[in-house]
Design a protein around this motif. Structure first.
Motif, PDB file in Angstrom:
ATOM      1  N   PRO A 292      96.148 -18.869  43.609  1.00  0.00           N
ATOM      2  CA  PRO A 292      96.164 -17.571  42.912  1.00  0.00           C
ATOM      3  C   PRO A 292      97.591 -17.079  42.745  1.00  0.00           C
ATOM      4  O   PRO A 292      98.485 -17.455  43.503  1.00  0.00           O
ATOM      5  CB  PRO A 292      95.373 -16.646  43.828  1.00  0.00           C
ATOM      6  CG  PRO A 292      95.415 -17.290  45.159  1.00  0.00           C
ATOM      7  CD  PRO A 292      95.553 -18.770  44.922  1.00  0.00           C
ATOM      8  N   PRO A 293      97.810 -16.223  41.753  1.00  0.00           N
ATOM      9  CA  PRO A 293      99.171 -15.706  41.564  1.00  0.00           C
ATOM     10  C   PRO A 293      99.578 -14.846  42.755  1.00  0.00           C
ATOM     11  O   PRO A 293      98.740 -14.246  43.424  1.00  0.00           O
ATOM     12  CB  PRO A 293      99.065 -14.864  40.285  1.00  0.00           C
ATOM     13  CG  PRO A 293      97.619 -14.546  40.145  1.00  0.00           C
ATOM     14  CD  PRO A 293      96.875 -15.664  40.787  1.00  0.00           C
ATOM     15  N   ALA A 294     100.850 -14.796  43.013  1.00  0.00           N
ATOM     16  CA  ALA A 294     101.370 -13.997  44.133  1.00  0.00           C
ATOM     17  C   ALA A 294     101.068 -12.524  43.873  1.00  0.00           C
ATOM     18  O   ALA A 294     101.150 -12.060  42.733  1.00  0.00           O
ATOM     19  CB  ALA A 294     102.871 -14.209  44.278  1.00  0.00           C
ATOM     20  N   PRO A 295     100.685 -11.757  44.914  1.00  0.00           N
ATOM     21  CA  PRO A 295     100.393 -10.335  44.706  1.00  0.00           C
ATOM     22  C   PRO A 295     101.663  -9.572  44.312  1.00  0.00           C
ATOM     23  O   PRO A 295     102.772  -9.937  44.692  1.00  0.00           O
ATOM     24  CB  PRO A 295      99.867  -9.866  46.057  1.00  0.00           C
ATOM     25  CG  PRO A 295     100.382 -10.849  47.040  1.00  0.00           C
ATOM     26  CD  PRO A 295     100.523 -12.151  46.300  1.00  0.00           C
ATOM     27  N   THR A 296     101.447  -8.498  43.585  1.00  0.00           N
ATOM     28  CA  THR A 296     102.588  -7.665  43.201  1.00  0.00           C
ATOM     29  C   THR A 296     103.115  -6.938  44.436  1.00  0.00           C
ATOM     30  O   THR A 296     102.466  -6.904  45.483  1.00  0.00           O
ATOM     31  CB  THR A 296     102.154  -6.621  42.152  1.00  0.00           C
ATOM     32  OG1 THR A 296     101.145  -5.789  42.724  1.00  0.00           O
ATOM     33  CG2 THR A 296     101.602  -7.288  40.900  1.00  0.00           C
ATOM     34  N   TRP A 297     104.287  -6.346  44.306  1.00  0.00           N
ATOM     35  CA  TRP A 297     104.868  -5.641  45.449  1.00  0.00           C
ATOM     36  C   TRP A 297     103.941  -4.511  45.893  1.00  0.00           C
ATOM     37  O   TRP A 297     103.732  -4.297  47.067  1.00  0.00           O
ATOM     38  CB  TRP A 297     106.240  -5.074  45.064  1.00  0.00           C
ATOM     39  CG  TRP A 297     106.895  -4.376  46.219  1.00  0.00           C
ATOM     40  CD1 TRP A 297     107.724  -4.931  47.132  1.00  0.00           C
ATOM     41  CD2 TRP A 297     106.716  -2.999  46.606  1.00  0.00           C
ATOM     42  NE1 TRP A 297     108.094  -3.988  48.069  1.00  0.00           N
ATOM     43  CE2 TRP A 297     107.494  -2.797  47.764  1.00  0.00           C
ATOM     44  CE3 TRP A 297     106.002  -1.944  46.093  1.00  0.00           C
ATOM     45  CZ2 TRP A 297     107.559  -1.566  48.406  1.00  0.00           C
ATOM     46  CZ3 TRP A 297     106.059  -0.708  46.745  1.00  0.00           C
ATOM     47  CH2 TRP A 297     106.839  -0.526  47.889  1.00  0.00           C
ATOM     48  N   TRP A 298     103.374  -3.760  44.931  1.00  0.00           N
ATOM     49  CA  TRP A 298     102.504  -2.643  45.255  1.00  0.00           C
ATOM     50  C   TRP A 298     101.268  -3.115  46.004  1.00  0.00           C
ATOM     51  O   TRP A 298     100.860  -2.514  46.984  1.00  0.00           O
ATOM     52  CB  TRP A 298     102.119  -1.896  43.980  1.00  0.00           C
ATOM     53  CG  TRP A 298     101.099  -0.829  44.232  1.00  0.00           C
ATOM     54  CD1 TRP A 298      99.818  -0.827  43.808  1.00  0.00           C
ATOM     55  CD2 TRP A 298     101.262   0.371  44.988  1.00  0.00           C
ATOM     56  NE1 TRP A 298      99.168   0.294  44.246  1.00  0.00           N
ATOM     57  CE2 TRP A 298     100.037   1.061  44.970  1.00  0.00           C
ATOM     58  CE3 TRP A 298     102.323   0.936  45.671  1.00  0.00           C
ATOM     59  CZ2 TRP A 298      99.851   2.273  45.613  1.00  0.00           C
ATOM     60  CZ3 TRP A 298     102.128   2.148  46.313  1.00  0.00           C
ATOM     61  CH2 TRP A 298     100.901   2.805  46.289  1.00  0.00           C
ATOM     62  N   LYS A 299     100.663  -4.184  45.536  1.00  0.00           N
ATOM     63  CA  LYS A 299      99.442  -4.676  46.171  1.00  0.00           C
ATOM     64  C   LYS A 299      99.733  -5.169  47.595  1.00  0.00           C
ATOM     65  O   LYS A 299      98.909  -5.017  48.497  1.00  0.00           O
ATOM     66  CB  LYS A 299      98.846  -5.807  45.332  1.00  0.00           C
ATOM     67  CG  LYS A 299      97.388  -6.004  45.542  1.00  0.00           C
ATOM     68  CD  LYS A 299      96.847  -6.981  44.518  1.00  0.00           C
ATOM     69  CE  LYS A 299      95.407  -6.667  44.232  1.00  0.00           C
ATOM     70  NZ  LYS A 299      94.827  -7.595  43.284  1.00  0.00           N
ATOM     71  N   ALA A 300     100.895  -5.710  47.817  1.00  0.00           N
ATOM     72  CA  ALA A 300     101.235  -6.246  49.130  1.00  0.00           C
ATOM     73  C   ALA A 300     101.678  -5.161  50.112  1.00  0.00           C
ATOM     74  O   ALA A 300     101.552  -5.340  51.322  1.00  0.00           O
ATOM     75  CB  ALA A 300     102.345  -7.286  48.987  1.00  0.00           C
ATOM     76  N   ASN A 301     102.177  -4.028  49.611  1.00  0.00           N
ATOM     77  CA  ASN A 301     102.776  -3.030  50.501  1.00  0.00           C
ATOM     78  C   ASN A 301     102.169  -1.636  50.398  1.00  0.00           C
ATOM     79  O   ASN A 301     102.679  -0.703  51.022  1.00  0.00           O
ATOM     80  CB  ASN A 301     104.281  -2.922  50.215  1.00  0.00           C
ATOM     81  CG  ASN A 301     105.000  -4.197  50.547  1.00  0.00           C
ATOM     82  OD1 ASN A 301     104.969  -4.647  51.668  1.00  0.00           O
ATOM     83  ND2 ASN A 301     105.626  -4.807  49.553  1.00  0.00           N
ATOM     84  N   ARG A 302     101.087  -1.471  49.658  1.00  0.00           N
ATOM     85  CA  ARG A 302     100.563  -0.119  49.480  1.00  0.00           C
ATOM     86  C   ARG A 302     100.053   0.481  50.781  1.00  0.00           C
ATOM     87  O   ARG A 302     100.157   1.692  50.987  1.00  0.00           O
ATOM     88  CB  ARG A 302      99.494  -0.087  48.399  1.00  0.00           C
ATOM     89  CG  ARG A 302      98.278  -0.891  48.713  1.00  0.00           C
ATOM     90  CD  ARG A 302      97.305  -0.863  47.564  1.00  0.00           C
ATOM     91  NE  ARG A 302      96.278  -1.881  47.798  1.00  0.00           N
ATOM     92  CZ  ARG A 302      95.451  -2.301  46.889  1.00  0.00           C
ATOM     93  NH1 ARG A 302      95.526  -1.816  45.680  1.00  0.00           N
ATOM     94  NH2 ARG A 302      94.556  -3.200  47.179  1.00  0.00           N
ATOM     95  N   HIS A 303      99.518  -0.313  51.686  1.00  0.00           N
ATOM     96  CA  HIS A 303      99.046   0.235  52.957  1.00  0.00           C
ATOM     97  C   HIS A 303     100.209   0.815  53.766  1.00  0.00           C
ATOM     98  O   HIS A 303     100.061   1.821  54.453  1.00  0.00           O
ATOM     99  CB  HIS A 303      98.290  -0.835  53.757  1.00  0.00           C
ATOM    100  CG  HIS A 303      99.136  -1.976  54.182  1.00  0.00           C
ATOM    101  ND1 HIS A 303      99.531  -2.976  53.322  1.00  0.00           N
ATOM    102  CD2 HIS A 303      99.701  -2.267  55.372  1.00  0.00           C
ATOM    103  CE1 HIS A 303     100.289  -3.844  53.990  1.00  0.00           C
ATOM    104  NE2 HIS A 303     100.407  -3.433  55.224  1.00  0.00           N
ATOM    105  N   LYS A 304     101.373   0.212  53.654  1.00  0.00           N
ATOM    106  CA  LYS A 304     102.543   0.746  54.350  1.00  0.00           C
ATOM    107  C   LYS A 304     102.998   2.064  53.719  1.00  0.00           C
ATOM    108  O   LYS A 304     103.354   3.012  54.424  1.00  0.00           O
ATOM    109  CB  LYS A 304     103.692  -0.262  54.286  1.00  0.00           C
ATOM    110  CG  LYS A 304     103.410  -1.557  55.017  1.00  0.00           C
ATOM    111  CD  LYS A 304     104.550  -2.525  54.798  1.00  0.00           C
ATOM    112  CE  LYS A 304     104.214  -3.897  55.349  1.00  0.00           C
ATOM    113  NZ  LYS A 304     105.256  -4.889  55.031  1.00  0.00           N
ATOM    114  N   VAL A 305     102.969   2.104  52.387  1.00  0.00           N
ATOM    115  CA  VAL A 305     103.381   3.325  51.678  1.00  0.00           C
ATOM    116  C   VAL A 305     102.446   4.470  52.035  1.00  0.00           C
ATOM    117  O   VAL A 305     102.890   5.583  52.340  1.00  0.00           O
ATOM    118  CB  VAL A 305     103.403   3.090  50.151  1.00  0.00           C
ATOM    119  CG1 VAL A 305     103.631   4.395  49.398  1.00  0.00           C
ATOM    120  CG2 VAL A 305     104.472   2.077  49.786  1.00  0.00           C
TER     121      VAL A 305
END
Length: 79
Positions: free
Chosen positions: A15-28
């Motif tokens: 699968p394509p690599a997740p976007t920055w938002w998808k990978a880090n939204r829980h931290k935000v």
């Protein structure tokens, strides 16, 4: 008897690599929630408290005017 060649059932693709938002939204969201909680906890104060005046431990009934009706209390007649 010769071995059969393997049959292709499907093709696996990475699968394509997740976007920055998808990978880090829980931290935000976590950091944002902690920051809002801190600001609410430190800056949101209730109404200013009035200093309580000391109240007497026992009060006496008010004097009764002449000709006024007497009332019954739990301990007998009021003065």
């Amino acid at each position: 008897m010769a071995a059969k060649a393997p049959t292709v059932i499907g093709v696996l693709t990475e699968p394509p690599a997740p976007t920055w938002w998808k990978a880090n939204r829980h931290k935000v969201f976590g950091v944002t929630g902690l920051l809002i909680g801190y600001l609410v906890g430190t800056h949101l104060h209730g109404a200013p408290q009035q200093p309580e005046t000391p109240r007497p431990g026992h009060t006496t009934p008010a004097p009764v005017a002449p000709g006024a009706l007497r009332t019954h209390t739990a301990h007998g007649l009021a003065a």
